[in-house]
Each structure stands twice: as structure tokens, then as C-alpha cells.
Design an enzyme around this catalytic site. Sequence first.
Site, PDB file in Angstrom:
ATOM      1  N   ARG A  37       1.640   5.222   5.420  1.00 20.91           N
ATOM      2  CA  ARG A  37       1.417   4.438   4.188  1.00 20.91           C
ATOM      3  C   ARG A  37       0.126   3.618   4.263  1.00 20.91           C
ATOM      4  O   ARG A  37      -0.571   3.470   3.262  1.00 20.91           O
ATOM      5  CB  ARG A  37       2.609   3.522   3.916  1.00 20.91           C
ATOM      6  CG  ARG A  37       3.717   4.262   3.187  1.00 20.91           C
ATOM      7  CD  ARG A  37       4.828   3.340   2.735  1.00 20.91           C
ATOM      8  NE  ARG A  37       5.758   4.079   1.894  1.00 20.91           N
ATOM      9  CZ  ARG A  37       7.043   3.776   1.770  1.00 20.91           C
ATOM     10  NH1 ARG A  37       7.558   2.747   2.416  1.00 20.91           N
ATOM     11  NH2 ARG A  37       7.817   4.495   0.970  1.00 20.91           N
ATOM     12  N   GLY A 356      11.474   8.121   2.437  1.00 22.02           N
ATOM     13  CA  GLY A 356      11.090   7.493   3.703  1.00 22.02           C
ATOM     14  C   GLY A 356      11.522   8.293   4.913  1.00 22.02           C
ATOM     15  O   GLY A 356      10.715   8.611   5.796  1.00 22.02           O
ATOM     16  N   GLY A 379      12.471   5.869  -3.198  1.00 23.10           N
ATOM     17  CA  GLY A 379      13.162   5.650  -4.471  1.00 23.10           C
ATOM     18  C   GLY A 379      12.286   6.008  -5.666  1.00 23.10           C
ATOM     19  O   GLY A 379      12.765   6.567  -6.653  1.00 23.10           O
TER      20      GLY A 379
END
Length: 407
Positions: A37, A356, A379
Amino acid sequence: MQEFYTVKDFDYSGKTVILRTDFNVPIVKGKITDQSRITRSMATIKYLIEHKAKVIVLSHFGRPKGKFNHDMSLAPIVDAVSAHLKGKEVQFAYDILSSKAKKQIASLKPGDVLIAENIRFHPEEETNSKDFAKQIANLGDYYINDAFSCSHRAHTSIDAITEFLPSAAGLLHEEELTSLNKLIDYNKKIFAITGGAKISSKISLLRQLVTKASSLAIGGAMANTFLKAKGFNVGSSLYEPDQINTAKEILNLAIESKCKIILPFDVITSKNLNAINQKCRVVDGNKVLNKEMILDIGPQTIIEITNNLLESQIVIWNGPLGAFEHRPFDVGTAAVSRSIAKFTQQKKIISVAGGGDVVSAINQSGLEDSFSYISTGGGAFLEWLAGERMPGILALKKNYEKNRLSN
Ligand code: ADP
Ligand code: MG
């Protein structure tokens, strides 16, 4: 047609930019175990530095419930970001609204970067507070949302803040939307693979997938609830008793929509999760014993999923197929990951993965570059797939409409 501003629409020279990124990376004992990320957030940060902006980076980390928690501090991120900038100094502000932070901000020069402490230490972050948004907005001239993966949240640093500043999507955010829109074409033959812990957190996705995909494989603990719904014994496996009816409903919906369902017809079981020195068994999905837990999909199921890949054009994957953090229960997820990577490289399929845990499993196998696209969203990826209206994206669209009309 342009729907929202993007980074390249504004002139930053000497201006201060409030940049929302997602630095919510896995950290174990103070060490970052997966940098992806951060790595993928660097494009926008570098662009802003090159264009002489003063950059204030906001991010959340974990779920601190509105108060300080040492274990959820963003301080360990600062060095990692600095390393991506060839050692450039990156400042850190403990509380973005404190007078100390205001002094730090006032002394920023064009091209400087300051990371603010976990925005969720402020209880107003999760209430989407206008007042809090206004106070943050007062610190800058522009707002950029580069956190596609957080844009399903109506939180202050994602949503309310766009009411007070000209707002744009960051480069990663734009890349996510462009790639997902381009690659996921529901008119093509789609094979969806879902796994992970719970049906309850993925119901709307499952409903959407069974109506749009040609086939759906279900693995992970989620599959246990489906096996239970079919009347099989799942022993002491993790499953959700209150979701058995949902599982039945989804199976019926699949029949109506002519979506082929692949459930694990063989599984790997053990008496407990730490199988080192424990016996594991390969067993048919309907022959699990009372004291056993289902912890992975079995070899026949892996073959079935692999064969089905070749009958599909687009593969969408969310959620690991077993308890992959504990060897040997990573085998199913790793095997499917390798097949997807191979067929993608052979140009037989297009592959998109998000979530994730599944992404960290793919990274663990070192196969991330062999997929067509890997989303940083968990999500958010699910909500995007389910066609839901995401607050962060709506906010950028509204901001664009408002500013376009007034210019
Ligand atoms: P993602 O983050 O990819 O959306 P989830 O968060 O839904 O995935 O689920 C991931 C978790 O599910 C992992 O911690 C994994 O260990 C767990 N899991 C998968 N299969 C099983 C299983 N059979 N039994 C117990 N846990 C499982
Ligand atoms: Mg997860």
C-alpha cells in the site's frame, strides 16, 4: 466524460495539499510486513513533490475507536515513506490540529512532506464531522483522495472534507477505477472465486456475483456455512450458524441465474489450527468427523477450480481459500494463485484480485506481478464489485459538479 477532478487538474506551486492515503499496512512488532500500500501510494506523493506542493498526508491505521493507542501509531510509516523518497526528510505531526502541528505546517517548503498521526485517534473522523472537516480543510488549499481502499467509508477525511476544498482523486485512486472498469466486463464469462472468514461481511457481494458470474467457487471458512446448509457435518470448523439461510438463498439464486457453484467436495482437516506435529486428513466434504476442523480446500477441488479457470474469460478473486497463515493450510490458496498467474501470463484469462488477506497471500507467493490487476481495496473492492455507491467517490463527483459550475 470527466466525472471528478484528478491530480493533474490543479496547479500546486507553493500550495498546501491535504492528501488522504491508505497507509493501513500490516505491522507486526513495529515492522511493516507488506509494503504494497505504501509503494502504490508513492506515485501521487512524488507527483505533488515534483509540482512543488507542500504535502500533508492523512491516513488511518487499524481501529483505535477515537483515542490514542500506541500500537496503532503511524510513526513507523515515516521512515518507510522517506526510504521511498531516497531518504528525503519526512516530518511527523502527533496531532494535526495542535498548535505544534500548525507551526510545522507553516514552516513547510514547497516539496516538503508531513505525515499526520492516525486520523482515527480523533473520534470525529468516523462521524463524518463537518466541523472537524472544516478545521482540517483550513490547513490547506486542495484536498486529494488517493485512498480508493477507504472510499467506501463516509468518514471526515474521505467525505466531509470535500465540502470545504477543491478536491481530486489521486493517481492510485484513478488507476483503481480505470483498471476495474476496464477489466471487469460483466458481458464476458466471469469466474468469481470467494473465500475468507465470513459470509456475513460479503453477502451483497455474493448476491451480486451469483447473478452476474457464470461460475462461483466458494472456499475458506465461508464454504463451511454452505456445506452446513447442504446438510453436511462440518465438525468443529469455523462457520456461521446464523447465515445458513443466507447460504441456502444464495444457492437458490445461483440455480435461478444459471451460475455454476463450486463448493469444496474435498477438504483438508485437522484437530487444530497449529498442525505442525498434528495429523491432517484429506477427506470428502460430506465426511468430516465431529472433532475435525476444515482448514483448506482439498486436491480435487483445486483441480476443479483450475479446470474452470480455463473455461472463463475473467477471474475475480476475493478471500483466501484456507487458513493460509498457518502451514500447510496455505496450499489451496497458493495452488490456485499459481494457476491464475500462469493462465494470465499465457493470456488465457484476465485476473483481478482484491482483499487484504488474499492479496497478502498472493504477495507471499511472489505472484502479484503475474495477475492482470491487484486492487488495494478490501471492503472497497467488494463494494465496487457489488455496484454500491461509494461515499468517497460520490463526494469527489459532487465537488467536481459544484466547482465546475462556479468556475
Ligand atoms: P480478505 O481480506 O481477502 O477479504 P477475509 O478477511 O474475509 O479475506 O478472511 C481471511 C481470513 O479467513 C484469514 O485470516 C484466514 O485464515 C481465514 N480463513 C480462511 N479459511 C479458513 C478456514 N477454513 N478456517 C478458519 N479460517 C479460515
Ligand atoms: Mg481480511
